[in-house]
Design an enzyme around this catalytic site. Sequence first.
Site, mmCIF file in Angstrom:
data_model
loop_
_atom_site.group_PDB
_atom_site.id
_atom_site.type_symbol
_atom_site.label_atom_id
_atom_site.label_comp_id
_atom_site.label_asym_id
_atom_site.label_seq_id
_atom_site.Cartn_x
_atom_site.Cartn_y
_atom_site.Cartn_z
ATOM 1 N N ASP A 36 30.918 5.760 30.301
ATOM 2 C CA ASP A 36 30.750 7.179 30.604
ATOM 3 C C ASP A 36 29.900 7.798 29.507
ATOM 4 O OD1 ASP A 36 31.078 9.714 31.746
ATOM 5 O OD2 ASP A 36 32.995 10.082 30.756
ATOM 6 N N HIS A 37 29.202 8.850 29.833
ATOM 7 C CA HIS A 37 28.537 9.662 28.820
ATOM 8 C C HIS A 37 29.532 10.673 28.273
ATOM 9 C CE1 HIS A 37 24.694 8.861 31.352
ATOM 10 N NE2 HIS A 37 24.738 8.015 30.336
ATOM 11 N N TYR A 43 31.399 13.460 32.963
ATOM 12 C CA TYR A 43 31.716 13.209 34.375
ATOM 13 C C TYR A 43 30.797 12.160 35.009
ATOM 14 C CZ TYR A 43 33.627 17.849 33.340
ATOM 15 O OH TYR A 43 34.250 18.914 32.745
ATOM 16 N N HIS A 44 30.503 11.099 34.240
ATOM 17 C CA HIS A 44 29.612 10.053 34.742
ATOM 18 C C HIS A 44 30.241 8.657 34.669
ATOM 19 C CE1 HIS A 44 26.109 12.851 33.280
ATOM 20 N NE2 HIS A 44 26.638 13.267 34.428
ATOM 21 N N PRO A 45 31.462 8.448 35.139
ATOM 22 C CA PRO A 45 32.058 7.106 35.055
ATOM 23 C C PRO A 45 31.312 6.111 35.937
ATOM 24 C CG PRO A 45 33.396 8.518 36.446
ATOM 25 C CD PRO A 45 32.365 9.404 35.809
#
Length: 540
Positions: free
Chosen positions: A288-289, A475-477
């Site tokens: 994730d970021h 919110y980038h899984p």
Amino acid sequence: SYFQVGAGTSGCVVASRLSEANNTRVLVLEAGDEDVPNAVISVPGMYGQAFNTKLDWGFETIPQKQACKSLRWPRGKVLGGSSSINALIYTRGSPRDFDLWSQMGATGWNYSEILPFYKKLESSGARDPLKMRGNDGPLRTTMLRELEKSEDFVNAGLELGYKKGDCNGGQFEGFHFVEATMRNGARETASTAYIRPAVRERPNQLHVVVNAQVEKVVFEGKTAVGVTFIKNGIRSFVRARKEVILSAGAVSTPHLLMLSGIGDKRHLSSLNITTIADIPGVGANLQDHFLTFGHFIDVEAKVRLISVLPQEFVSIFSYIWSGTGKIANNMVCNAFAFIEFNNTSETKSSRLHHFFNLVNPQFRSTAFNQAKNTKQELLSTFSIAPCLMTPHSSGSIRLKSSDPLEMPLIDPNYLSDPKDVELMVQGIWQIQQLFANSIQSSSSYTTNARTNPGNILPVEDLYKCLVRMETMTSYHPCCTAKMGKDKMAVVDPRLRVYNVQGLRIADASIMPVITSANTQGPCYMIGEKAAHMIKQDWDL
């Protein structure tokens, strides 16, 4: 003929494209509800209002050992998936991301090979002198420049010698304005761009069932033959004649795989789940970021609270009348920068993504009560957040129990690698330079206490503390069922799950490593390429 689990960003694309083939029927099961009419989804300025509602799965991470405590992880539980609740930012990623995928065993996924699928999906509203974008695709995008001070941010980067970027138009590194998934002032989602037109045009070939939560994939021997799902409290089984395609997302896809007996045998056995295929990479490699916010205050831009309501009415009227105004905007980010650090201790470089985030007083007043003074005035507040695009830390998704309705254990393992902390601190220093050299010299901005700490601690140590305590998800899984050819790979380059038949995955979970930008764009591309390969494999 085909059974699709999930109508998220990638899933909508796959279902729509497969339904284009003659004599093909596609059934889509979506755990969430219909997406329209719903102003929380369609109005860009309502971003964030869908979190912790029925439109959101409501995932939460386990407490983190090296970073903040547990975090909420909003993911879309609605037609369109997270494309219906996200910040609308559309970026492809760096060309080097996809070349790296290919080098890691994802044959056929280098940038030159995936670029046609980006162009196929795009209908860009941006200037495109290099002809790098698509113009005839179903997904409409629009350039954002509405938020005040965005120009200051971009110009400050140019003054420091950085390039004017266009991350989807041939110049990835540099300072950019945001390209957003919007059409005529309204949010464009995977549902509005793909599913709804397909249902109208091909009602006998594409069937979408909402409020239907899949429990597991059903196998006969090693072949996936269908799924069981629950709708209105009734458990049902549906059979797929050709393939089952999982597009449930980076959290729910590995969750479903493990519930179905595909995953690490030791983990499955501990929960008395019969192993169909022992694949240790299922749920591993979670990436994730993450970012750390630092706020700035424009000391001259004060807005009396009594004037806020009339301004809101003006903005709302403008939006209703013409689809314009402040709420025709994600209200979160209009500009960002992609900046690369060359780490001399490693062979690879690292990239940071600086989000410029103006916190507009008309719409974010409750979030920044510290900006109020005794005269009931509100200071115009914005933030510049360093976001690490190439994290070294990775985590996992694991089952909490064999109950399909119980949320999985989500451990992103943020900042477990000390190099990530060092890179984030570099990002904070860079923001201070940006602020001191350019933004502050031309404006009336000042930093708040968190980014201008004084002599409480040595500044380097305080920034490290800030990173660990204030880090949050972007919110980038992704990457939890990765594509490749090594022992931890879950799918082959054609997205077929190893060691079984009739099962394919098409969503963010198949990424070998996270892309160096927001992941919405790559998810659309994955859907386009997946549909293309399925059509090839079945001669459609």
